[in-house]
Enzyme design. Structure first.
Site, PDB file in Angstrom:
ATOM      1  N   LEU A  12       1.056  -1.620  -0.372  1.00 51.22           N
ATOM      2  CA  LEU A  12      -0.153  -0.041   0.440  1.00 51.22           C
ATOM      3  C   LEU A  12       0.687   1.168  -0.026  1.00 51.22           C
ATOM      4  O   LEU A  12       1.905   1.255   1.254  1.00 51.22           O
ATOM      5  CB  LEU A  12      -1.276  -0.047   1.003  1.00 51.22           C
ATOM      6  CG  LEU A  12      -2.238  -1.441   1.303  1.00 51.22           C
ATOM      7  CD1 LEU A  12      -2.661  -0.769   2.681  1.00 51.22           C
ATOM      8  CD2 LEU A  12      -2.370  -1.583   0.638  1.00 51.22           C
ATOM      9  N   VAL A  16       8.600   7.158  -1.408  1.00 43.68           N
ATOM     10  CA  VAL A  16       9.738   6.511  -1.250  1.00 43.68           C
ATOM     11  C   VAL A  16      10.231   5.296  -0.987  1.00 43.68           C
ATOM     12  O   VAL A  16      11.346   4.290  -1.038  1.00 43.68           O
ATOM     13  CB  VAL A  16      10.402   7.933  -0.935  1.00 43.68           C
ATOM     14  CG1 VAL A  16      11.972   8.132   0.361  1.00 43.68           C
ATOM     15  CG2 VAL A  16      10.137   9.566  -1.309  1.00 43.68           C
ATOM     16  N   ARG A  48      -1.686   6.360  -5.874  1.00 39.06           N
ATOM     17  CA  ARG A  48      -2.795   7.127  -6.201  1.00 39.06           C
ATOM     18  C   ARG A  48      -2.511   7.997  -7.282  1.00 39.06           C
ATOM     19  O   ARG A  48      -3.885   8.303  -7.800  1.00 39.06           O
ATOM     20  CB  ARG A  48      -2.395   8.036  -5.137  1.00 39.06           C
ATOM     21  CG  ARG A  48      -3.307   9.050  -4.759  1.00 39.06           C
ATOM     22  CD  ARG A  48      -3.493   9.779  -3.230  1.00 39.06           C
ATOM     23  NE  ARG A  48      -1.889  10.573  -3.192  1.00 39.06           N
ATOM     24  CZ  ARG A  48      -1.995  10.866  -1.874  1.00 39.06           C
ATOM     25  NH1 ARG A  48      -2.928  11.808  -0.966  1.00 39.06           N
ATOM     26  NH2 ARG A  48      -0.680  12.047  -2.434  1.00 39.06           N
ATOM     27  N   VAL A 134      10.204   3.681  13.347  1.00 42.80           N
ATOM     28  CA  VAL A 134      11.556   4.188  14.093  1.00 42.80           C
ATOM     29  C   VAL A 134      13.205   4.394  14.001  1.00 42.80           C
ATOM     30  O   VAL A 134      13.271   3.080  13.842  1.00 42.80           O
ATOM     31  CB  VAL A 134      11.187   4.131  15.850  1.00 42.80           C
ATOM     32  CG1 VAL A 134      12.342   4.762  16.203  1.00 42.80           C
ATOM     33  CG2 VAL A 134      10.094   4.270  16.221  1.00 42.80           C
ATOM     34  N   GLY A 136      14.252   4.200  10.974  1.00 47.24           N
ATOM     35  CA  GLY A 136      14.571   3.914   9.729  1.00 47.24           C
ATOM     36  C   GLY A 136      15.575   2.053   9.553  1.00 47.24           C
ATOM     37  O   GLY A 136      14.783   1.269  10.959  1.00 47.24           O
ATOM     38  N   ILE A 138      17.516   1.311  11.208  1.00 48.03           N
ATOM     39  CA  ILE A 138      18.343   0.961  12.729  1.00 48.03           C
ATOM     40  C   ILE A 138      17.569   0.145  13.165  1.00 48.03           C
ATOM     41  O   ILE A 138      16.338   0.256  13.850  1.00 48.03           O
ATOM     42  CB  ILE A 138      18.755   2.148  13.791  1.00 48.03           C
ATOM     43  CG1 ILE A 138      19.548   3.095  12.702  1.00 48.03           C
ATOM     44  CG2 ILE A 138      19.499   1.926  14.662  1.00 48.03           C
ATOM     45  CD1 ILE A 138      19.573   4.098  13.495  1.00 48.03           C
ATOM     46  N   LYS A 207       8.175   9.076  17.332  1.00 45.57           N
ATOM     47  CA  LYS A 207       8.812   7.729  17.388  1.00 45.57           C
ATOM     48  C   LYS A 207       9.341   7.580  18.409  1.00 45.57           C
ATOM     49  O   LYS A 207       9.950   6.960  19.846  1.00 45.57           O
ATOM     50  CB  LYS A 207      10.178   8.282  16.928  1.00 45.57           C
ATOM     51  CG  LYS A 207      10.118   7.983  15.621  1.00 45.57           C
ATOM     52  CD  LYS A 207      11.278   8.727  14.270  1.00 45.57           C
ATOM     53  CE  LYS A 207      11.142   8.994  13.210  1.00 45.57           C
ATOM     54  NZ  LYS A 207      11.690   9.251  12.205  1.00 45.57           N
TER      55      LYS A 207
HETATM   56  N1  LIG Z   1      10.930   8.274   3.726  1.00 46.58           N
HETATM   57  C1  LIG Z   1      11.578   8.380   4.907  1.00 46.58           C
HETATM   58  O1  LIG Z   1      12.826   8.270   4.841  1.00 46.58           O
HETATM   59  C2  LIG Z   1      10.559   7.108   5.939  1.00 46.58           C
HETATM   60  C3  LIG Z   1      11.580   6.807   6.603  1.00 46.58           C
HETATM   61  C4  LIG Z   1      11.010   5.780   7.847  1.00 46.58           C
HETATM   62  C5  LIG Z   1       9.486   5.742   7.908  1.00 46.58           C
HETATM   63  N2  LIG Z   1       9.166   6.376   6.693  1.00 46.58           N
HETATM   64  C6  LIG Z   1       7.305   6.756   6.758  1.00 46.58           C
HETATM   65  O2  LIG Z   1       7.036   5.344   5.849  1.00 46.58           O
HETATM   66  C7  LIG Z   1       6.242   5.583   5.185  1.00 46.58           C
HETATM   67  C8  LIG Z   1       5.797   6.111   3.888  1.00 46.58           C
HETATM   68  O3  LIG Z   1       6.705   7.517   3.735  1.00 46.58           O
HETATM   69  P1  LIG Z   1       7.031   7.793   2.014  1.00 46.58           P
HETATM   70  O4  LIG Z   1       8.520   8.664   2.762  1.00 46.58           O
HETATM   71  O5  LIG Z   1       7.587   6.781   1.425  1.00 46.58           O
HETATM   72  O6  LIG Z   1       6.442   9.302   1.809  1.00 46.58           O
HETATM   73  P2  LIG Z   1       5.812   8.980   0.087  1.00 46.58           P
HETATM   74  O7  LIG Z   1       4.743  10.516   0.373  1.00 46.58           O
HETATM   75  O8  LIG Z   1       7.226   9.063  -0.791  1.00 46.58           O
HETATM   76  O9  LIG Z   1       5.266   7.974  -0.146  1.00 46.58           O
HETATM   77  C9  LIG Z   1       3.684   7.581   0.560  1.00 46.58           C
HETATM   78  C10 LIG Z   1       2.812   7.011  -0.945  1.00 46.58           C
HETATM   79  O10 LIG Z   1       1.230   6.712  -1.231  1.00 46.58           O
HETATM   80  C11 LIG Z   1       0.920   7.249  -1.580  1.00 46.58           C
HETATM   81  N3  LIG Z   1      -0.389   6.896  -1.158  1.00 46.58           N
HETATM   82  C12 LIG Z   1      -1.165   8.211  -0.721  1.00 46.58           C
HETATM   83  N4  LIG Z   1      -2.433   7.959  -0.639  1.00 46.58           N
HETATM   84  C13 LIG Z   1      -2.687   6.290  -0.877  1.00 46.58           C
HETATM   85  C14 LIG Z   1      -3.877   5.834  -0.905  1.00 46.58           C
HETATM   86  N5  LIG Z   1      -5.037   6.365  -0.633  1.00 46.58           N
HETATM   87  N6  LIG Z   1      -3.410   4.590  -1.290  1.00 46.58           N
HETATM   88  C15 LIG Z   1      -2.143   4.048  -2.709  1.00 46.58           C
HETATM   89  N7  LIG Z   1      -1.839   5.087  -2.327  1.00 46.58           N
HETATM   90  C16 LIG Z   1      -1.694   6.851  -1.586  1.00 46.58           C
HETATM   91  C17 LIG Z   1       1.754   8.410  -1.999  1.00 46.58           C
HETATM   92  O11 LIG Z   1       0.905   8.674  -3.668  1.00 46.58           O
HETATM   93  C18 LIG Z   1       2.824   8.192  -1.433  1.00 46.58           C
HETATM   94  O12 LIG Z   1       3.439   8.116  -3.442  1.00 46.58           O
HETATM   95  C19 LIG Z   1       5.151   6.744   5.895  1.00 46.58           C
HETATM   96  O13 LIG Z   1       4.607   6.904   7.377  1.00 46.58           O
HETATM   97  C20 LIG Z   1       6.380   7.570   6.466  1.00 46.58           C
HETATM   98  O14 LIG Z   1       6.302   8.254   8.078  1.00 46.58           O
HETATM   99  C21 LIG Z   1       9.437   7.129   5.603  1.00 46.58           C
HETATM  100  N1  LIG Z   2      11.116  12.320   7.925  1.00 47.26           N
HETATM  101  C1  LIG Z   2      11.553  11.988   8.709  1.00 47.26           C
HETATM  102  C2  LIG Z   2      12.352   9.771   8.540  1.00 47.26           C
HETATM  103  C3  LIG Z   2      13.139   8.540   9.138  1.00 47.26           C
HETATM  104  O1  LIG Z   2      11.832   8.296   9.986  1.00 47.26           O
HETATM  105  C4  LIG Z   2      13.023  11.957   8.823  1.00 47.26           C
HETATM  106  O2  LIG Z   2      13.872  12.924   8.554  1.00 47.26           O
HETATM  107  O3  LIG Z   2      14.135  10.890  10.311  1.00 47.26           O
HETATM  108 NA    NA Z   3      14.133   0.664  13.123  1.00 44.76          NA
END
Ligand SMILES: NC(=O)c1ccc[n+]([C@@H]2O[C@H](COP(=O)([O-])OP(=O)(O)OC[C@H]3O[C@@H](n4cnc5c(N)ncnc54)[C@H](O)[C@@H]3O)[C@@H](O)[C@H]2O)c1
Ligand SMILES: N[C@@H](CCO)C(=O)O
Ligand code: NA
Length: 430
Positions: A12, A16, A48, A134, A136, A138, A207
């Site tokens: 889902l 990124v 999306r 929490v 990433g 680690i 976190k």
């Molecule tokens: N980027 C990071 O470094 C990082 C690190 C740790 C945790 N996270 C967590 O991972 C999750 C995703 O982060 P990300 O950085 O990939 O965000 P992102 O915005 O790059 O990706 C989220 C994706 O979900 C899609 N989306 C939104 N609503 C949707 C729906 N209803 N159905 C299907 N797709 C939908 C968006 O279009 C987008 O492509 C978040 O909870 C974030 O907090 C991110």
């Molecule tokens: N936005 C978060 C992603 C990792 O959880 C950060 O910069 O640490």
């Molecule tokens: Na972790």
């Protein structure tokens, strides 16, 4: 022995993190199958924007209907990397109701509704894993939940937000402006969709809530965490920190308080000595100290944000949950038996660095010192610099409660000779 029927996985969100999860699932398919004991099949990808070209993903698997995907009934694992509260929350509970276990990276949701999500997982006999939520890549959730399950954790302190560490590091070492550093962190995929979550400390607070809950076997929600962001940290603060042999980091600190009868959790910028290991955590790296009765001090360090590092943690959970599915078990669920209250910030005890603009005339220093004494806050050092009849006074205190410090600052503001309180920063890690 390898099971021939594949484990069906739905993804889902394909942003990124999601795109990296899909890539690693494909490129490491054979190793993942060998480690789990069954092949892993990407059964559907909810997005999306369906028209976007997604390298390595069969367009036939792509859908915009995430709800229909989680209701299919034949899924083994749903990986939620959409983020935010809704629709992620409903999709996760629907996945449990339809027989799947869940791997999520969603700290915002877990910090707000972790208890209800764990209860839903339990009710349906499914797993809810979230190592990626929490710090990433680690390993932190699993060590706290499993490796340290026989010890008593007293304190968790660290840098848990990559974006703000990246910004503070840039400001400190290159003199870069705040916006320039933030734009670079966003381009590198570290920042949340709305960077307010990072710079105002909401991401780190989420976190901290998750870490405190697991570390102390209790429930801590986002609202329980005291939070100050880093958007008001200035070049002058860094200059003051340097004069003290310190730097500034946005820290998350979870501690037992009141002889262990309660806990505190807080996120705020703080000065730490350059000799402290956290001072040398650069860029988007995270580092977390865990202090336990028997283990002593442990340090966890590594990439805390970014697509591939976060996907590493998601894939680790996928393997763990996959193994559980094959053996018909589930991993450890929520452990909140200690049910400790969360104390207010006023009870937190630490040191403070206070910068005051005062009138440069006889008796001012004595007046200021009296206010500290009246509130029971002991002064460690005082430094004064004059400038045209005005002076800047920097006071560093010994350990005092946040309530006592708050009362001191309020009284200082009421002195005619105090023109303003330029900054208040906690000093940690000594
Ligand atoms: N980027 C990071 O470094 C990082 C690190 C740790 C945790 N996270 C967590 O991972 C999750 C995703 O982060 P990300 O950085 O990939 O965000 P992102 O915005 O790059 O990706 C989220 C994706 O979900 C899609 N989306 C939104 N609503 C949707 C729906 N209803 N159905 C299907 N797709 C939908 C968006 O279009 C987008 O492509 C978040 O909870 C974030 O907090 C991110
Ligand atoms: N936005 C978060 C992603 C990792 O959880 C950060 O910069 O640490
Ligand atoms: Na972790």
């Amino acid at each position: 022995m390898m099971r021939t029927r594949p484990l069906k996985v739905a993804l889902l969100g394909c942003g990124v993190v999601g795109s990296e999860v899909a890539r690693i699932m494909t490129t490491h398919a054979d190793d993942l199958a060998a480690r789990i004991g069954a092949p892993v099949e990407l059964a559907g990808v909810a997005v999306r924007r369906p028209d976007k070209v997604r390298e390595g993903i069969d367009p036939a698997l792509v859908t915009t209907d995430a709800t229909a995907l989680v209701k299919r009934g034949d899924l083994d694992i749903v990986v939620e990397v959409i983020g935010g509260i809704e629709p992620a929350r409903t999709l996760i509970t629907t996945a449990f109701e339809h027989g799947a276990s869940v791997v999520s990276a969603n700290k915002a949701l877990l910090a707000q509704d972790g208890a209800a999500l764990h209860a839903a997982a339990d009710e349906h006999g499914k797993d809810l894993y979230y190592e990626a939520a929490v710090a990433g890549a680690i390993p932190l959730i699993r060590p706290l939940r499993e490796s340290l399950a026989g010890d008593k954790v007293n304190r968790v302190l660290g840098i848990v937000n990559g974006t703000t560490n990246f910004i503070l590091d840039k400001m400190d070492t290159t003199g870069a402006g705040y916006q320039e550093a933030l734009d670079e962190a966003t381009a590198l995929g570290y920042a949340e969709a709305d960077p307010t979550a990072d710079v105002e400390g909401f991401d780190a607070a989420a976190k901290a809530a998750i870490l405190a809950g697991i570390a102390f076997h209790t429930r801590v929600r986002l609202d329980d965490v005291y939070r100050e962001g880093m958007s008001e940290v200035t070049a002058a603060d860094f200059a003051s920190a340097k004069e003290m042999g310190c730097t500034i980091k946005l820290l998350a600190i979870c501690e037992r308080a009141g002889d262990g009868a309660s806990v505190t959790a807080r996120v705020h910028p703080a000065m730490i000595p350059l000799s402290h290991p956290l001072a040398s955590v650069r860029g988007a790296y995270n580092a977390v100290f865990v202090e336990s009765d028997a283990s002593g001090q442990l340090m966890f360090y590594g990439p805390g944000a970014g697509g591939a590092p976060t996907a590493s943690a998601v894939l680790g959970d996928l393997v763990a949950v996959g193994r559980n599915r094959i053996s018909g078990t589930t991993g450890p669920g929520e452990s909140a038996y200690a049910a400790l209250p969360v104390s207010s910030m006023g009870e937190v005890v630490t040191r403070y660095h206070i910068s005051l603009d005062v009138a440069d005339k006889p008796g001012v220093l004595a007046q200021v010192a009296t206010v500290f004494a009246e509130h029971g806050v002991s002064i460690d050092t005082v430094r004064q610099q004059g400038k045209d009849g005005e002076a800047s006074l920097v006071v560093v205190t010994h350990r005092a409660s946040d309530a006592a410090l708050g009362g001191t600052v309020e009284a200082l503001r009421n002195l005619d000779t105090v023109r303003g309180v330029a900054s208040i920063m906690r000093v940690e890690g000594e």
